[in-house]
Design a protein around this motif. Structure first.
Motif: not given
Ligand SMILES: Cc1ncc(COP(=O)(O)O)c(C=O)c1O
Length: 412
Positions: A17-22, A27-37
């Motif tokens: 989701f590009k709206k929430t992640i530049n 990407k940090h580990f936690e972000t990849a775990a949540i935002r890979t969708q």
């Protein structure tokens, strides 16, 4: 199947989701775990839905032909790929720093399919002796049926590995930390040996998870997991995954797509949700496990404790080098051998006596009287399983309740 040909995580089924992640920042580990969708459907759901479908439809004959010819990246049939399994695999690919991956019904399916895909009759494996029981059975009973032999090295004899390599050796294999005795293998050393001798390095990273340790950074070609353990972390579903180099995963994918060990979309959905909390869960598991290990070291009924982040662990320095924290498994030897081990288990009140590990619930096992009871004493000792060895998979209950249960069972 995660996109075995191209590595772009922005194409195909997945959309970060590009709206929430530049996306220009790492990407940090936690972000990849949540935002890979998975890409959202026209309903605009926030969380990924379950795609409980065995097959997918095509617009017309040409669409179908091109999809089967892999000219288009489309889901065809859920034995090959499914949006839920793709999402789960893509998270593990991100977390392990791999190029590609494939998800399996169990950890053993991942391990067997990896060997099945990458080995031919006449090939040879060099492996640490301390491997999970079913992996040992694979090496000693089933792979020899196809003329694939395995030579073992002991975890404390890594200096002998190079002497075991033969002209037909294809794979160097290890788990670290090992099950159940939490020994540590030096990934940097294994990576160097594999590179020098042109071997494929395959690592079972089940006990550490990619949050604590990334074998690919040390040269592993394929990393396998039992997702049944900490990746799910709640003792609900079975699963497995293999990630690694694109061309190797392509072979594993083709083998699996034809032999059928695929992960179910339902289990993939559960596992992908679990990964959203992997980092925070594993942090707490490790915090609790270190406290349990420290408590056990101070108990007079205990001969020794093995935990990677205790200074007394024989491979403490290696553990510190390659692991972020010490994991959730603690092994200790109770004084009094097999009988004392059985008595300890019988007096446990809260913790579970169960064969699994990596659950929210703390689990205690006594390998010498259960899982490894059929091995001779000599064979057990070779894999560091002494008569009084107890394995604890430390859970997420309050630390005082875990320690109090162990305390009263040791006192009994
Ligand atoms: C280190 C390790 N590898 C592989 C497996 C096999 O996983 P599964 O039970 O999901 O087939 C296990 C299971 O306990 C394990 O501990």
């Amino acid at each position: 199947m995660t996109n075995p040909k191209s590595l772009s995580h922005e194409s195909g089924n997945l959309l970060i989701f590009k709206k929430t992640i530049n996306m220009r920042t790492k990407k940090h580990f936690e972000t990849a775990a949540i935002r890979t969708q998975s890409k959202r459907s026209h309903f605009g759901e926030h969380a990924t839905p379950m795609y409980l479908t065995s097959s997918f439809i095509f617009d017309d004959a040409e669409d179908m032909r091109a999809s089967f010819a892999e000219e288009k990246e489309k889901n065809l049939y859920s034995r090959f790929s499914n949006p839920n399994t793709t999402e789960f695999v893509d998270k593990i690919v991100e977390m392990e720093g791999a190029e590609s991956g494939y998800a399996f019904a169990t950890g053993m399916a991942a391990i067997f399919s990896t060997f099945g895909a990458l080995l031919s009759s006449g090939d040879h494996i060099v492996s640490a002796r301390s491997v999970f029981g079913s992996t040992h059975t694979l090496f000693t009973k089933y792979l020899p049926k196809w003329n694939i032999e395995t030579t073992y090295f002991k975890v404390n004899e890594v200096d002998k590995i190079e002497g075991l390599i033969q002209p037909n050796t294809k794979i160097l294999y290890a788990e670290t930390p090992t099950n159940p005795a939490v020994d540590i293998l030096d990934l940097e050393l294994l990576g160097k040996i594999a590179k020098k001798h042109n071997l494929l390095l395959i690592i079972d990273n089940c006990f550490a998870t990619p949050y604590l340790q990334k074998p690919i950074e040390y040269g592993a070609d394929v990393v396998v997991h039992s997702a049944t353990k900490l990746l799910d972390g709640q003792g609900r579903v079975l699963g497995g995954v293999a990630v690694g180099k694109k061309e190797l995963i392509r072979e594993i994918y083709l083998f699996s797509r034809n032999t059928g060990p695929a992960l179910s979309p339902f289990n993939a959905w559960v596992l992908s949700k679990s990964l959203e909390t992997l980092a925070i869960r594993v942090e707490k598991h490790c915090e609790n496990a270190l406290k349990v290990a420290e408590y056990l070291e101070s108990n007079e009924k205990v001969n020794w404790v093995k935990y990677p982040f205790l200074k007394s662990h024989p491979q403490y320095k290696v553990a510190k080098k390659q692991m972020k924290l010490g994991g959730n498994i603690v092994a200790f030897e109770i004084k009094g051998g097999i009988e004392a081990g059985r008595k300890f288990l019988n007096h446990i009140e809260m913790c579970s006596l169960s064969a699994n590990l990596g659950d929210t619930r703390t689990i205690v096992t006594h390998p010498a009287s259960t899982t490894h009871s059929k091995l001779s004493e000599k064979d057990r000792f070779e894999v560091s399983i002494t008569d009084g060895l107890v394995r604890i998979s430390v859970g997420l209950e309050h630390i005082e309740d875990i320690v109090n249960d162990l305390k009263q069972a040791l006192k009994a």
